[in-house]
Scaffold this motif. Structure first.
Motif, mmCIF file in Angstrom:
data_model
loop_
_atom_site.group_PDB
_atom_site.id
_atom_site.type_symbol
_atom_site.label_atom_id
_atom_site.label_comp_id
_atom_site.label_asym_id
_atom_site.label_seq_id
_atom_site.Cartn_x
_atom_site.Cartn_y
_atom_site.Cartn_z
ATOM 1 N N LEU A 84 0.852 -1.188 0.000
ATOM 2 C CA LEU A 84 0.000 0.000 0.000
ATOM 3 C C LEU A 84 0.886 1.235 0.000
ATOM 4 C CD1 LEU A 84 -2.714 -0.871 2.667
ATOM 5 C CD2 LEU A 84 -2.951 -0.909 0.189
ATOM 6 N N SER A 85 0.493 2.223 -0.811
ATOM 7 C CA SER A 85 1.252 3.467 -0.878
ATOM 8 C C SER A 85 0.289 4.627 -1.087
ATOM 9 C CB SER A 85 2.259 3.416 -2.026
ATOM 10 O OG SER A 85 2.972 4.632 -2.101
ATOM 11 N N ASP A 86 0.720 5.807 -0.678
ATOM 12 C CA ASP A 86 -0.097 6.993 -0.923
ATOM 13 C C ASP A 86 0.668 8.027 -1.746
ATOM 14 O OD1 ASP A 86 1.733 7.786 0.961
ATOM 15 O OD2 ASP A 86 0.269 8.553 2.394
ATOM 16 N N ALA A 87 1.795 7.606 -2.336
ATOM 17 C CA ALA A 87 2.623 8.532 -3.108
ATOM 18 C C ALA A 87 2.945 7.953 -4.477
ATOM 19 C CB ALA A 87 3.917 8.831 -2.359
ATOM 20 N N ARG A 88 2.666 8.722 -5.515
ATOM 21 C CA ARG A 88 2.930 8.287 -6.890
ATOM 22 C C ARG A 88 4.420 7.989 -7.089
ATOM 23 N NH1 ARG A 88 0.741 5.772 -10.892
ATOM 24 N NH2 ARG A 88 -1.173 6.934 -10.660
ATOM 25 N N VAL A 89 5.292 8.787 -6.504
ATOM 26 C CA VAL A 89 6.740 8.559 -6.640
ATOM 27 C C VAL A 89 7.118 7.204 -6.058
ATOM 28 C CG1 VAL A 89 8.991 9.331 -5.772
ATOM 29 C CG2 VAL A 89 7.423 10.964 -6.783
ATOM 30 N N SER A 90 6.565 6.853 -4.920
ATOM 31 C CA SER A 90 6.850 5.545 -4.313
ATOM 32 C C SER A 90 6.352 4.417 -5.210
ATOM 33 C CB SER A 90 6.203 5.433 -2.936
ATOM 34 O OG SER A 90 6.813 6.326 -2.035
ATOM 35 N N VAL A 91 5.178 4.599 -5.784
ATOM 36 C CA VAL A 91 4.630 3.587 -6.695
ATOM 37 C C VAL A 91 5.594 3.367 -7.861
ATOM 38 C CG1 VAL A 91 2.765 3.084 -8.330
ATOM 39 C CG2 VAL A 91 2.232 3.998 -6.060
ATOM 40 N N GLU A 92 6.082 4.453 -8.442
ATOM 41 C CA GLU A 92 7.001 4.352 -9.576
ATOM 42 C C GLU A 92 8.312 3.682 -9.169
ATOM 43 O OE1 GLU A 92 7.306 8.380 -10.926
ATOM 44 O OE2 GLU A 92 5.216 8.401 -11.623
ATOM 45 N N ASN A 93 8.852 4.059 -8.022
ATOM 46 C CA ASN A 93 10.124 3.479 -7.568
ATOM 47 C C ASN A 93 9.986 2.008 -7.186
ATOM 48 O OD1 ASN A 93 11.481 5.886 -8.014
ATOM 49 N ND2 ASN A 93 11.224 6.577 -5.914
ATOM 50 N N ILE A 94 8.895 1.662 -6.522
ATOM 51 C CA ILE A 94 8.652 0.256 -6.160
ATOM 52 C C ILE A 94 8.457 -0.579 -7.419
ATOM 53 C CG2 ILE A 94 7.014 -1.336 -5.063
ATOM 54 C CD1 ILE A 94 6.588 0.943 -2.938
ATOM 55 N N THR A 95 7.719 -0.035 -8.381
ATOM 56 C CA THR A 95 7.493 -0.746 -9.643
ATOM 57 C C THR A 95 8.812 -1.003 -10.361
ATOM 58 O OG1 THR A 95 5.276 0.176 -9.883
ATOM 59 C CG2 THR A 95 6.333 -0.633 -11.885
ATOM 60 N N ARG A 96 9.657 0.007 -10.429
ATOM 61 C CA ARG A 96 10.959 -0.134 -11.094
ATOM 62 C C ARG A 96 11.801 -1.209 -10.390
ATOM 63 N NH1 ARG A 96 11.540 4.706 -12.460
ATOM 64 N NH2 ARG A 96 12.025 5.545 -10.410
ATOM 65 N N TYR A 97 11.834 -1.168 -9.069
ATOM 66 C CA TYR A 97 12.589 -2.172 -8.320
ATOM 67 C C TYR A 97 12.013 -3.576 -8.555
ATOM 68 C CZ TYR A 97 14.245 -5.188 -4.670
ATOM 69 O OH TYR A 97 14.762 -6.280 -4.005
ATOM 70 N N ALA A 98 10.694 -3.698 -8.470
ATOM 71 C CA ALA A 98 10.048 -5.004 -8.643
ATOM 72 C C ALA A 98 10.363 -5.597 -10.014
ATOM 73 C CB ALA A 98 8.548 -4.879 -8.443
ATOM 74 N N HIS A 99 10.301 -4.776 -11.052
ATOM 75 C CA HIS A 99 10.632 -5.264 -12.395
ATOM 76 C C HIS A 99 12.075 -5.758 -12.455
ATOM 77 C CE1 HIS A 99 7.188 -2.812 -14.417
ATOM 78 N NE2 HIS A 99 6.769 -3.995 -14.012
ATOM 79 N N SER A 100 12.981 -5.073 -11.776
ATOM 80 C CA SER A 100 14.387 -5.485 -11.783
ATOM 81 C C SER A 100 14.589 -6.836 -11.088
ATOM 82 C CB SER A 100 15.266 -4.418 -11.134
ATOM 83 O OG SER A 100 15.173 -4.465 -9.720
ATOM 84 N N GLN A 101 13.626 -7.219 -10.244
ATOM 85 C CA GLN A 101 13.701 -8.486 -9.515
ATOM 86 C C GLN A 101 12.841 -9.585 -10.158
ATOM 87 O OE1 GLN A 101 15.936 -8.869 -6.884
ATOM 88 N NE2 GLN A 101 16.507 -6.881 -7.769
ATOM 89 N N GLY A 102 12.291 -9.294 -11.336
ATOM 90 C CA GLY A 102 11.515 -10.288 -12.058
ATOM 91 C C GLY A 102 10.042 -10.352 -11.706
ATOM 92 N N TYR A 103 9.536 -9.342 -11.030
ATOM 93 C CA TYR A 103 8.117 -9.301 -10.671
ATOM 94 C C TYR A 103 7.317 -8.526 -11.712
ATOM 95 C CZ TYR A 103 9.009 -10.957 -5.916
ATOM 96 O OH TYR A 103 9.364 -11.706 -4.818
ATOM 97 N N GLN A 104 6.088 -8.960 -11.933
ATOM 98 C CA GLN A 104 5.112 -8.178 -12.680
ATOM 99 C C GLN A 104 4.356 -7.369 -11.643
ATOM 100 O OE1 GLN A 104 2.675 -10.926 -14.823
ATOM 101 N NE2 GLN A 104 4.258 -11.396 -16.318
ATOM 102 N N VAL A 105 3.933 -6.164 -12.008
ATOM 103 C CA VAL A 105 3.295 -5.278 -11.041
ATOM 104 C C VAL A 105 1.938 -4.812 -11.558
ATOM 105 C CG1 VAL A 105 3.514 -3.132 -9.737
ATOM 106 C CG2 VAL A 105 5.560 -4.463 -10.272
ATOM 107 N N GLU A 106 0.929 -4.969 -10.720
ATOM 108 C CA GLU A 106 -0.400 -4.420 -10.993
ATOM 109 C C GLU A 106 -0.628 -3.297 -9.988
ATOM 110 O OE1 GLU A 106 -3.411 -7.446 -10.772
ATOM 111 O OE2 GLU A 106 -2.270 -8.810 -12.046
ATOM 112 N N VAL A 107 -1.080 -2.152 -10.481
ATOM 113 C CA VAL A 107 -1.341 -1.010 -9.613
ATOM 114 C C VAL A 107 -2.822 -0.663 -9.694
ATOM 115 C CG1 VAL A 107 -0.818 1.404 -9.120
ATOM 116 C CG2 VAL A 107 0.981 -0.102 -10.001
ATOM 117 N N CYS A 108 -3.470 -0.572 -8.538
ATOM 118 C CA CYS A 108 -4.879 -0.187 -8.449
ATOM 119 C C CYS A 108 -4.992 1.050 -7.576
ATOM 120 C CB CYS A 108 -5.691 -1.298 -7.789
ATOM 121 S SG CYS A 108 -6.555 -2.330 -8.908
#
Length: 67
Positions: free
Chosen positions: A31-55
């Motif tokens: 859970l996040s309330d900041a768009r910047v955190s969403v973008e940074n977490i998504t970038r990190y997750a992709h680097s670790q082989g995760y797919q990311v869904e954001v709602c």
């Protein structure tokens, strides 16, 4: 479930990194309330082989990371 609401970067990414390194879960929800955190977490997750869904859920975002 990792709740990063109210925290500013890089703390949310560090929390996700710790969970991934500790458990390497197949699915992780964040859970996040900041768009910047969403973008940074998504970038990190992709680097670790995760797919990311954001709602968007009102002012918050729910990220689902899946391997």
């Amino acid at each position: 479930m990792i709740d990063t609401r109210g925290l500013s970067c890089p703390t949310p990414v560090v929390m996700v990194q710790a969970a991934v390194k500790k458990n390497a879960p197949a699915v992780l929800e964040v859970l996040s309330d900041a768009r910047v955190s969403v973008e940074n977490i998504t970038r990190y997750a992709h680097s670790q082989g995760y797919q990311v869904e954001v709602c968007a859920d009102g002012p918050d975002f729910k990220l689902t990371l899946k391997k």
